[in-house]
Design a protein around this motif. Sequence first.
Motif, PDB file in Angstrom:
ATOM      1  N   ASN A   1       0.805  -1.222   0.000  1.00  0.00           N
ATOM      2  CA  ASN A   1       0.000   0.000   0.000  1.00  0.00           C
ATOM      3  C   ASN A   1       0.840   1.275   0.000  1.00  0.00           C
ATOM      4  N   LEU A   2       2.139   1.161  -0.277  1.00  0.00           N
ATOM      5  CA  LEU A   2       2.958   2.359  -0.447  1.00  0.00           C
ATOM      6  C   LEU A   2       2.783   2.915  -1.858  1.00  0.00           C
ATOM      7  N   CYS A   3       2.949   4.210  -2.005  1.00  0.00           N
ATOM      8  CA  CYS A   3       2.810   4.807  -3.333  1.00  0.00           C
ATOM      9  C   CYS A   3       3.713   6.032  -3.439  1.00  0.00           C
ATOM     10  N   GLY A   4       3.887   6.504  -4.658  1.00  0.00           N
ATOM     11  CA  GLY A   4       4.722   7.668  -4.908  1.00  0.00           C
ATOM     12  C   GLY A   4       6.144   7.293  -5.265  1.00  0.00           C
ATOM     13  N   ALA A   5       6.889   8.264  -5.804  1.00  0.00           N
ATOM     14  CA  ALA A   5       8.273   8.034  -6.215  1.00  0.00           C
ATOM     15  C   ALA A   5       9.104   7.626  -4.991  1.00  0.00           C
ATOM     16  N   PRO A   6      10.078   6.687  -5.218  1.00  0.00           N
ATOM     17  CA  PRO A   6      10.558   6.154  -6.506  1.00  0.00           C
ATOM     18  C   PRO A   6       9.757   4.969  -7.035  1.00  0.00           C
ATOM     19  N   LEU A   7       8.710   4.518  -6.327  1.00  0.00           N
ATOM     20  CA  LEU A   7       7.863   3.446  -6.847  1.00  0.00           C
ATOM     21  C   LEU A   7       7.063   3.969  -8.043  1.00  0.00           C
ATOM     22  N   LYS A   8       6.683   3.070  -8.914  1.00  0.00           N
ATOM     23  CA  LYS A   8       5.902   3.448 -10.088  1.00  0.00           C
ATOM     24  C   LYS A   8       4.410   3.319  -9.802  1.00  0.00           C
ATOM     25  N   ILE A   9       4.037   3.625  -8.570  1.00  0.00           N
ATOM     26  CA  ILE A   9       2.639   3.557  -8.152  1.00  0.00           C
ATOM     27  C   ILE A   9       2.180   4.968  -7.812  1.00  0.00           C
ATOM     28  N   ILE A  10       1.211   5.467  -8.537  1.00  0.00           N
ATOM     29  CA  ILE A  10       0.712   6.819  -8.313  1.00  0.00           C
ATOM     30  C   ILE A  10      -0.235   6.822  -7.123  1.00  0.00           C
ATOM     31  N   CYS A  11      -0.026   7.772  -6.239  1.00  0.00           N
ATOM     32  CA  CYS A  11      -0.902   7.892  -5.070  1.00  0.00           C
ATOM     33  C   CYS A  11      -2.273   8.411  -5.502  1.00  0.00           C
TER      34      CYS A  11
END
Length: 646
Positions: free
Chosen positions: A223-233
């Motif tokens: 459930n983490l999101c935001g850079a540097p992950l490619k998951i947009i919050c």
Amino acid sequence: MDHNHHLWHLSLLIISLHVLSLHVSGASETTELLKLKGSLGNTGELHGWALDSIPCHVNKSTWKGVICENGAVFGLRLENMSLTGHVDMDALIGLPGLRMVSFQNNSLQGSILDQLGKLGPLRLVFLSDNQFSGVIPANAFEGKGSLRRVHLSRNKFSGPIPVSLTGLSKLVELKLDGNQFTGEIPDFPQQDLQLDVSNNELEGPIPADLSKMNSGCFAGNKNLCGAPLKIICKPDPDPHKISIPLLIVLILVGVAVALAVIGGIFFLISRRRRKKPLLSIPPANQKKAGRYNKDLVDKPEGEAAGGEKGTAKDQDPGKLVFVKEDREQFELNDLLRASAEVLGNGSFGPSYKALLLSGSAMVVKRLKEMNGVGREEFHHHMRRLGRLRHPNLLPLVAYYYRKEEKLLVSDYVANGSLAQQLHGNRSLNRRKLDWQVRLKIVKGVANGLAYLYNEFPNQILPHGHLKSSNVLLDASFEPLLVDYALAPVINKEHAIQHMVAYKSPEYTEHSRVARKSDVWSLGILILEMLTGKLPSSNHRQGKGGGSSSSSSGDLATWVNSVVREEWTGEVFDSEIEATGMALKLLQIGLGCCERDVQKRWNLREVMERIEELRGKDSEDDYSSISEGNFESSGMTDDDFSFSRNV
């Protein structure tokens, strides 16, 4: 006379009181350590801890796992001892001189950090690979401003990450991976903090100050999101119900997207049924995306090549040129018809794996940054590369030249690169890179580099681009260097931006490279293999938009900081032991990374020292890092004096 006599008695009294105080201190520490031992189980390795002795004699420890300074207990290193039970924190509180604590890789339990605030000014806390559990109090680390490194990896800690960690101004390493931490990640203000919170149950957006870190440090948190992950919050949900018109619009958009996806699937199926070539190596000036302009390959070059008539007449510009006569011969069209897959897009251009009808697997590399190279110059340099013969170089098989298109063809190596083995997924089926394997790779890389130095005596950069992703490993894990000796035919602007040698201190500070720039690259590679860390791993972007990890020298800086300030054993990757041989190779790596190019070791000296290394330590070479005694391996603090200012 009486005055001197009184002075003598006074001096004797002071000495006696000092000795008595040391004895009382030693006796007190003995009591506390035996209390600690009594709280643990499976203490066979602590059999030397006995009531009839004291743990410290000046700076020398007489008890296993105890580190002494000025006659007092300075640190505890009770690692890899299969200890069980709960740590008696009261016993640790009774050791006022304690600065370092490590219980790594045991089977200890309990909530050890509840009373951390009662301990002295600790600098290191290493508790990884145990069964410690429970929620850590939010204020557990308050008042612990001396802490520099905290390792809690692979335990069962739960609850929020203690916010008091953000107030530790000297903290440089925080390893929380492999636990059950929940909630959001606090905003850590520490510069250049090496943070790992992977494989927990964290949620919410990653703080902006941490967005420049390696994405692997946050992996495994669903459930983490935001850079540097490619998951947009996702934006905060609207508390009001969605309107009916908007709902209808969303349904219509969803139906349209679904139809587009279905249409795309049918389009892909129809394309496969046409049985068109799977490999397409399009030229840089292609007219239609995804289509190969065959006329630019099969027709002679003529005047379109810039009027280079009469140069390299023996080469047909429409065919592959083989530099190995004893190799299987095939045509460019055989590559175009072969089933293929994209391997990646490297510094010099994309690479493709092509499986020929004969069963041979080849790698085709497009060289996109050579447009300024003339035909004769290119042919001459490729033929020179084709004459190289060394077991640690991946040989060039063939090449193709057009003014707008240049290809290099080599064999496919199934084991992949050293970078993939070091930093990829360490599954159970993966072969472990133990000390003997890593030493074999280091020796092979050094031998290959030495061969290039001999073959290109007048070339400033015999390799120029030595890094772990440019070292392939064959079936027996013998290293094969690739992308070597290409500096003369690469566009200078592109070389400065991408080639490893141009990241060396002599170029970043003086805008010049030297023959020893490849030695610097070798040193960074050696440190990367010993530590298991990426050359610029986990460093954040610095002030002014510049990245603090833009130079591979960051790894040398980190190694120096750990070696000179703390325990050398913490440098090494978990798959190798910190033995005397490993320490000597660490010294070689730092010698290669000396910032002053004049003081940096030359390749001959590096080769001689590497060849002296063995797969196993003898009794003379072995250094018991767990005892904190580096001198036993013949290595002193001065041996690690390289690159202090990297």
